[in-house]
Write a protein that holds these residues in place. Structure first.
Motif, mmCIF file in Angstrom:
data_model
loop_
_atom_site.group_PDB
_atom_site.id
_atom_site.type_symbol
_atom_site.label_atom_id
_atom_site.label_comp_id
_atom_site.label_asym_id
_atom_site.label_seq_id
_atom_site.Cartn_x
_atom_site.Cartn_y
_atom_site.Cartn_z
ATOM 1 N N HIS A 160 71.082 38.586 23.567
ATOM 2 C CA HIS A 160 70.895 38.351 22.131
ATOM 3 C C HIS A 160 72.239 38.083 21.456
ATOM 4 C CE1 HIS A 160 66.711 39.608 22.286
ATOM 5 N NE2 HIS A 160 66.601 39.510 20.974
ATOM 6 N N THR A 161 73.244 38.868 21.822
ATOM 7 C CA THR A 161 74.569 38.662 21.231
ATOM 8 C C THR A 161 75.135 37.317 21.629
ATOM 9 O OG1 THR A 161 74.987 41.047 21.235
ATOM 10 C CG2 THR A 161 76.899 39.602 21.036
ATOM 11 N N THR A 162 74.950 36.945 22.884
ATOM 12 C CA THR A 162 75.400 35.629 23.338
ATOM 13 C C THR A 162 74.755 34.524 22.509
ATOM 14 O OG1 THR A 162 75.735 36.440 25.603
ATOM 15 C CG2 THR A 162 75.488 34.053 25.309
ATOM 16 N N ALA A 163 73.451 34.649 22.254
ATOM 17 C CA ALA A 163 72.740 33.641 21.466
ATOM 18 C C ALA A 163 73.210 33.633 20.024
ATOM 19 C CB ALA A 163 71.234 33.901 21.529
ATOM 20 N N GLY A 164 73.281 34.821 19.411
ATOM 21 C CA GLY A 164 73.644 34.899 18.001
ATOM 22 C C GLY A 164 75.077 34.497 17.734
ATOM 23 N N TYR A 165 75.994 34.980 18.574
ATOM 24 C CA TYR A 165 77.398 34.622 18.351
ATOM 25 C C TYR A 165 77.667 33.179 18.779
ATOM 26 C CZ TYR A 165 82.227 35.721 17.290
ATOM 27 O OH TYR A 165 83.468 35.753 16.694
ATOM 28 N N GLY A 166 76.888 32.700 19.747
ATOM 29 C CA GLY A 166 76.992 31.287 20.104
ATOM 30 C C GLY A 166 76.601 30.397 18.937
ATOM 31 N N MET A 167 75.521 30.756 18.257
ATOM 32 C CA MET A 167 75.124 30.018 17.063
ATOM 33 C C MET A 167 76.218 30.090 16.002
ATOM 34 S SD MET A 167 72.858 28.178 15.408
ATOM 35 C CE MET A 167 71.189 28.380 16.068
ATOM 36 N N ALA A 168 76.806 31.264 15.825
ATOM 37 C CA ALA A 168 77.873 31.426 14.839
ATOM 38 C C ALA A 168 79.058 30.522 15.152
ATOM 39 C CB ALA A 168 78.320 32.886 14.781
ATOM 40 N N PRO A 181 82.634 33.925 6.873
ATOM 41 C CA PRO A 181 81.347 34.621 6.728
ATOM 42 C C PRO A 181 80.362 34.334 7.852
ATOM 43 C CG PRO A 181 81.611 32.916 5.039
ATOM 44 C CD PRO A 181 82.934 33.078 5.697
ATOM 45 N N VAL A 182 80.416 33.141 8.429
ATOM 46 C CA VAL A 182 79.513 32.812 9.528
ATOM 47 C C VAL A 182 79.828 33.676 10.752
ATOM 48 C CG1 VAL A 182 79.018 31.030 11.250
ATOM 49 C CG2 VAL A 182 78.872 30.479 8.823
ATOM 50 N N LEU A 183 81.094 33.782 11.088
ATOM 51 C CA LEU A 183 81.477 34.586 12.246
ATOM 52 C C LEU A 183 81.244 36.072 11.992
ATOM 53 C CD1 LEU A 183 84.706 32.669 13.283
ATOM 54 C CD2 LEU A 183 82.501 32.665 14.468
ATOM 55 N N SER A 202 79.569 48.211 24.670
ATOM 56 C CA SER A 202 80.338 47.322 25.544
ATOM 57 C C SER A 202 79.534 46.105 25.985
ATOM 58 C CB SER A 202 80.855 48.087 26.764
ATOM 59 O OG SER A 202 79.797 48.705 27.464
ATOM 60 N N ASP A 203 78.204 46.205 26.030
ATOM 61 C CA ASP A 203 77.367 45.029 26.326
ATOM 62 C C ASP A 203 77.519 43.975 25.239
ATOM 63 O OD1 ASP A 203 76.275 46.489 28.459
ATOM 64 O OD2 ASP A 203 74.513 47.092 27.313
ATOM 65 N N VAL A 204 77.557 44.450 24.006
ATOM 66 C CA VAL A 204 77.672 43.549 22.862
ATOM 67 C C VAL A 204 79.049 42.905 22.832
ATOM 68 C CG1 VAL A 204 77.772 43.506 20.332
ATOM 69 C CG2 VAL A 204 75.891 44.680 21.502
ATOM 70 N N GLU A 205 80.077 43.679 23.075
ATOM 71 C CA GLU A 205 81.423 43.112 23.121
ATOM 72 C C GLU A 205 81.524 42.046 24.201
ATOM 73 O OE1 GLU A 205 83.998 46.952 21.529
ATOM 74 O OE2 GLU A 205 83.387 46.880 23.635
ATOM 75 N N ALA A 211 79.755 34.294 24.832
ATOM 76 C CA ALA A 211 79.495 33.151 23.950
ATOM 77 C C ALA A 211 80.755 32.334 23.716
ATOM 78 C CB ALA A 211 78.925 33.637 22.619
ATOM 79 N N ALA A 212 81.869 33.016 23.480
ATOM 80 C CA ALA A 212 83.119 32.312 23.183
ATOM 81 C C ALA A 212 83.581 31.465 24.360
ATOM 82 C CB ALA A 212 84.196 33.315 22.796
ATOM 83 N N SER A 213 83.481 31.999 25.570
ATOM 84 C CA SER A 213 83.940 31.242 26.734
ATOM 85 C C SER A 213 83.080 30.010 26.968
ATOM 86 C CB SER A 213 83.949 32.137 27.973
ATOM 87 O OG SER A 213 82.643 32.558 28.322
ATOM 88 N N GLN A 214 81.780 30.139 26.742
ATOM 89 C CA GLN A 214 80.887 29.004 26.940
ATOM 90 C C GLN A 214 81.074 27.940 25.857
ATOM 91 O OE1 GLN A 214 77.256 31.192 26.910
ATOM 92 N NE2 GLN A 214 77.454 31.865 29.020
#
Length: 265
Positions: A160-168, A181-183, A202-205, A211-214
Motif C-alpha cells: 500500500h505504501t509503495t502504491a501511495g508514495y509511488g502516486m505521490a 504537500p503531495v509528498l 519499518s515495513d512502511v519505511e 517506491a522511490a527506487s522504482q
C-alpha cells in the motif's frame, strides 16, 4: 498451508493492480518489463530481526497506535486502505487544492497501466524473500481494515505504501509547484498502514524506499514520456474545472501529517 501462504504473499498483486491499472486505457503501448527496474531485493535493507532494537521500536509503535481506534486518524487510515485507482488519486486532492478525477486523466491511467506489472513483480519478489509476519499475527489487537486477504506473512515491504508514495512521486513530478504537500500526503498514506495495524513501521519505511527506487527509473523511461506530458496537462486542466476540496477532510490530513508516527520514540 502452502496455498494460503502463496495467496497471501501475492495479495499485493491484486491490490496494486486494482489501484493503479485501468482495464482498458485506450492508449496503445507495451508494459514496462520488471527487469528494467531496480531489483528491490538488492535495494531494500533487511527488515528488523526478532530481539533487535529495530523490532523493539516496531513493537512499541504497533502497541501505541492501537489506542487510536475510533479516532479521526483511525478513520483516515480506514479510508486510505481503499486502493481502487480512482480513490487513490482522489486522496491527493487536498494536497493539490482541487478534486482529482481519474476519469479526466486517461494518460495518467495509461502510465500506470504500463508500469503496474513491473512494480507488482518487484515488490512481490521482496515479500517472498523475507516472508515477514504482520504485526497483528498472534494477537487479539484491533486492525482498521479486514485482514482476511492480506496474507499473514507478507508484511515487508508495504505494498500500500509503495502504491501511495509511488502516486505521490508521480504527481510531485508532474505538478512540482505542489510537490511539498503531495509528498506529505504520500507520507501520511504510508503511515496509515501503521495506524491500521497491518504493517510494521519499518515495513512502511521500506515502502517509501521501494517506491522511490522504482519511480526514479520509471519517470525517466523514454517510452513513458508522451503519457507523462499529457498527464501533466490533464492534471493542470482540472484546476479550472473541478470543485474545491472538503475543508474538514483537509484538516484531518493536516493533523495526521503534524503527528507523524515515524518520529523517534
Amino acid at each position: 498451508m502452502k496455498m494460503k501462504k502463496s495467496a497471501g504473499l501475492l495479495c499485493f498483486v491484486v491490490s496494486f493492480t486494482a489501484a493503479l491499472s485501468a482495464c482498458s486505457s485506450g492508449h496503445a503501448g507495451s508494459v514496462i518489463p520488471a527487469a528494467s527496474l531496480p531489483d528491490a531485493r538488492e535495494v531494500l535493507p533487511p527488515p528488523p530481526v526478532p530481539g533487535s532494537a529495530g523490532q523493539a521500536d516496531d513493537d512499541q509503535v504497533f502497541k501505541a497506535t492501537r489506542d487510536l481506534r475510533g479516532s479521526s486518524r483511525w478513520m483516515l487510515a480506514q479510508h486510505d486502505a481503499l486502493l481502487d485507482k480512482a480513490t487513490l488519486l482522489e486522496d491527493f486532492s487536498c494536497a493539490v487544492g482541487y478534486k482529482l478525477d481519474l476519469k479526466q486523466a486517461p494518460h495518467l491511467k495509461s502510465f500506470f497501466d504500463k508500469v503496474a506489472p513491473a512494480i507488482k513483480e518487484r515488490t512481490s519478489q521482496v515479500k517472498h524473500l523475507w516472508h515477514r509476519r504482520r504485526p497483528f499475527v498472534g494477537t487479539d489487537q484491533p486492525t482498521c481494515t479486514t485482514v482476511a486477504d492480506l496474507g499473514l506473512y507478507s508484511s515487508f515491504p508495504s505494498g500500500h505504501t509503495t502504491a501511495g508514495y509511488g502516486m505521490a512521486l508521480v504527481l510531485a513530478s508532474l505538478l512540482p509547484e505542489k510537490a511539498g504537500p503531495v509528498l506529505q500526503r504520500g507520507r501520511v498514506f504510508g503511515e496509515s498502514r501503521i495506524v491500521c495495524g497491518v504493517h510494521w513501521k519499518s515495513d512502511v519505511e521500506a515502502g517509501y524506499l521501494n517506491a522511490a527506487s522504482q519511480m526514479s527509473v520509471l519517470l525517466r523511461e523514454p517510452s513513458l514520456q508522451e503519457d507523462l506530458k499529457a498527464a501533466q496537462d490533464e492534471l493542470r486542466a482540472m484546476a479550472h474545472t473541478q470543485p474545491p476540496v472538503d475543508a474538514a477532510q483537509c484538516q484531518t490530513e493536516r493533523d495526521a501529517a503534524d503527528h507523524s508516527l515515524l518520529s523517534a520514540p
